[in-house]
Motif scaffolding. Structure first.
Motif, short mmCIF file in Angstrom:
data_model
loop_
_atom_site.label_atom_id
_atom_site.label_comp_id
_atom_site.label_asym_id
_atom_site.label_seq_id
_atom_site.Cartn_x
_atom_site.Cartn_y
_atom_site.Cartn_z
N THR A 49 0.86 -1.49 -0.13
CA THR A 49 0.15 -0.02 0.06
C THR A 49 1.24 1.26 0.23
OG1 THR A 49 -1.76 -1.58 1.02
CG2 THR A 49 -1.65 1.31 1.18
N CYS A 60 2.37 1.40 -3.23
CA CYS A 60 1.29 2.33 -4.44
C CYS A 60 1.12 3.95 -4.35
CB CYS A 60 -0.25 1.32 -4.10
SG CYS A 60 -0.10 -0.40 -5.42
N THR A 100 -2.67 -3.62 -11.82
CA THR A 100 -4.33 -3.01 -12.29
C THR A 100 -3.80 -1.85 -11.81
OG1 THR A 100 -5.70 -3.91 -11.10
CG2 THR A 100 -5.47 -4.93 -12.83
N HIS A 101 -4.78 -1.33 -12.84
CA HIS A 101 -5.67 0.42 -11.69
C HIS A 101 -6.53 0.68 -10.96
CE1 HIS A 101 -7.80 4.69 -11.98
NE2 HIS A 101 -7.14 5.04 -12.71
N SER A 102 -7.04 -0.77 -11.21
CA SER A 102 -8.19 -0.80 -10.18
C SER A 102 -7.26 -1.68 -8.62
CB SER A 102 -8.71 -2.09 -10.00
OG SER A 102 -8.72 -3.29 -10.78
N ALA A 103 -5.92 -1.68 -8.13
CA ALA A 103 -5.49 -2.70 -8.06
C ALA A 103 -4.91 -0.95 -6.98
CB ALA A 103 -4.46 -3.00 -8.69
N SER A 126 -6.09 2.01 -6.64
CA SER A 126 -7.40 2.50 -6.29
C SER A 126 -7.57 2.05 -5.37
CB SER A 126 -8.07 2.84 -7.67
OG SER A 126 -8.07 3.29 -8.77
N HIS A 127 -7.71 0.68 -5.12
CA HIS A 127 -8.09 0.16 -3.73
C HIS A 127 -7.13 0.56 -2.36
CE1 HIS A 127 -9.60 -3.26 -1.78
NE2 HIS A 127 -8.23 -3.67 -1.47
N GLN A 128 -5.86 0.19 -2.93
CA GLN A 128 -5.34 0.37 -1.84
C GLN A 128 -5.21 1.96 -1.27
OE1 GLN A 128 -3.03 -1.32 -1.03
NE2 GLN A 128 -2.92 -3.64 -2.11
N ARG A 181 -7.31 3.83 -1.43
CA ARG A 181 -8.76 3.56 -0.64
C ARG A 181 -8.69 3.14 0.55
NH1 ARG A 181 -11.57 2.97 -5.02
NH2 ARG A 181 -11.56 0.68 -4.98
N ALA A 182 -7.64 2.01 0.95
CA ALA A 182 -7.43 1.41 1.79
C ALA A 182 -6.70 2.57 3.21
CB ALA A 182 -6.91 0.40 1.72
N GLU A 212 -9.09 5.68 4.08
CA GLU A 212 -9.90 5.08 5.16
C GLU A 212 -9.01 5.08 6.65
OE1 GLU A 212 -12.26 1.00 4.04
OE2 GLU A 212 -12.98 2.75 2.51
#
Length: 298
Positions: A13, A16, A36-39, A41-43, A45-46, A49
């Motif tokens: 994370t 990223c 991936t781009h989504s990976a 984005s997920h990191q 966002r986490a 949060e």
């Protein structure tokens, strides 16, 4: 795990986040990290949060850091750099270091004897790494980490086992270009031409043997290393009183010319010194090569 570290994001994370912050793009960060781009984005966002507030805002096609994001990005980059350096040091210490020979020798011997023969010496040395440390002319005290030393002097090399290799003779030399400027040069005219003088070793013995007055022309140059006097002679700047061993190659190639059939013994000799008998035994082949090459130049 310490309670202090339980709330920290994973290393993936943090990587990223650092890449996205540096590149200003989730897409570019994903390409750099081969995910991936989504990976990405997920990191991110986490991480947001976990922090409790946004770290990026969209500005056109770029993802710009918020004020908190900028502060966190700087500290994250510093922490990752520190970890990277720490692991690099640990890796370097774990990798076996190659064997190294620490050879100390005076500048003239390095420049005018060993460097022209370096490829041949490395063939004898094999996989051993060579580290050369230069010493001033006539200096015989070597650094503490010296394994082998090669010196011209009295042979008084502190803390080392010393053997004399060969005696020396000295005589005047000059370049062909210099000789062309003084085509009628004779012993009698020596006091009229520029000399390249050593600040610690005089020409007196040679001048006495030549039945010449001990006089030095005012246009002469005083140098503190025989390496420089030889270099000056090669450049056509004057006549140097040369040690035969360090000019033998130049006499063979014609880059220097010996003047007059008159020489005198050098007041010092060449010596090879070893830190210990174990070093002497370990590098017996290399020492034999050095001694053989130097004696061949007599």
């Amino acid at each position: 795990m310490s309670q202090l570290y339980r709330s920290l994001p994973s290393l993936q994370t943090l990587r990223c986040f650092e890449a996205a912050a540096r590149l200003g793009s989730f897409t570019s960060a994903a390409e750099e990290m081969c995910i991936t781009h989504s990976a990405v984005s997920h990191q991110i966002r986490a991480m947001e949060e976990a922090v409790g507030q946004p770290l990026f805002t969209r500005q056109g096609n770029r993802m710009a850091l918020t004020m908190v994001g900028r502060s966190l990005a700087a500290e994250t980059r510093r922490a990752l750099d520190y970890l990277s350096q720490a692991y690099a040091v640990a890796h370097a210490q774990a990798v076996p270091r190659p064997e190294m020979l620490n050879l100390s020798l005076q500048v003239a011997l390095a420049e005018h004897f060993l460097l022209p023969r370096l490829n041949a010496f490395k063939q004898v040395l094999g996989p051993v790494v060579l580290r050369m440390t230069s010493l001033p002319d006539l200096e015989e005290k070597c650094p503490d980490d010296t394994d082998i030393a090669l010196v011209y002097g009295t042979g008084d090399v502190p803390g080392m086992i010393v053997e004399k290799i060969v005696d020396e003779e000295v005589f005047p030399v000059c370049s062909r270009a210099f000789l062309a400027r003084y085509p009628d040069l004779s012993l009698e005219r020596m006091p009229e031409v520029p000399l390249l003088l050593h600040s610690q070793v005089t020409w007196n013995l040679w001048l006495e043997k030549a039945d010449l007055p001990i006089l030095y022309p005012t246009q002469s140059t005083l140098l503190d290393d025989i390496a420089l006097t030889i270099r000056g002679a090669l450049a056509g700047q004057g006549i140097a009183m040369a040690r035969s061993l360090v000019v033998r190659d130049y006499l063979r190639t014609g880059e220097l010319v010996r003047l007059f059939d008159l020489s005198v013994p050098g007041i010092f000799s060449y010596h090879l010194a070893c830190r210990s008998q174990d070093v002497r035994t370990q590098y017996a082949d290399q020492i034999a090569w050095i001694v053989g090459e130097m004696r061949a130049l007599r």
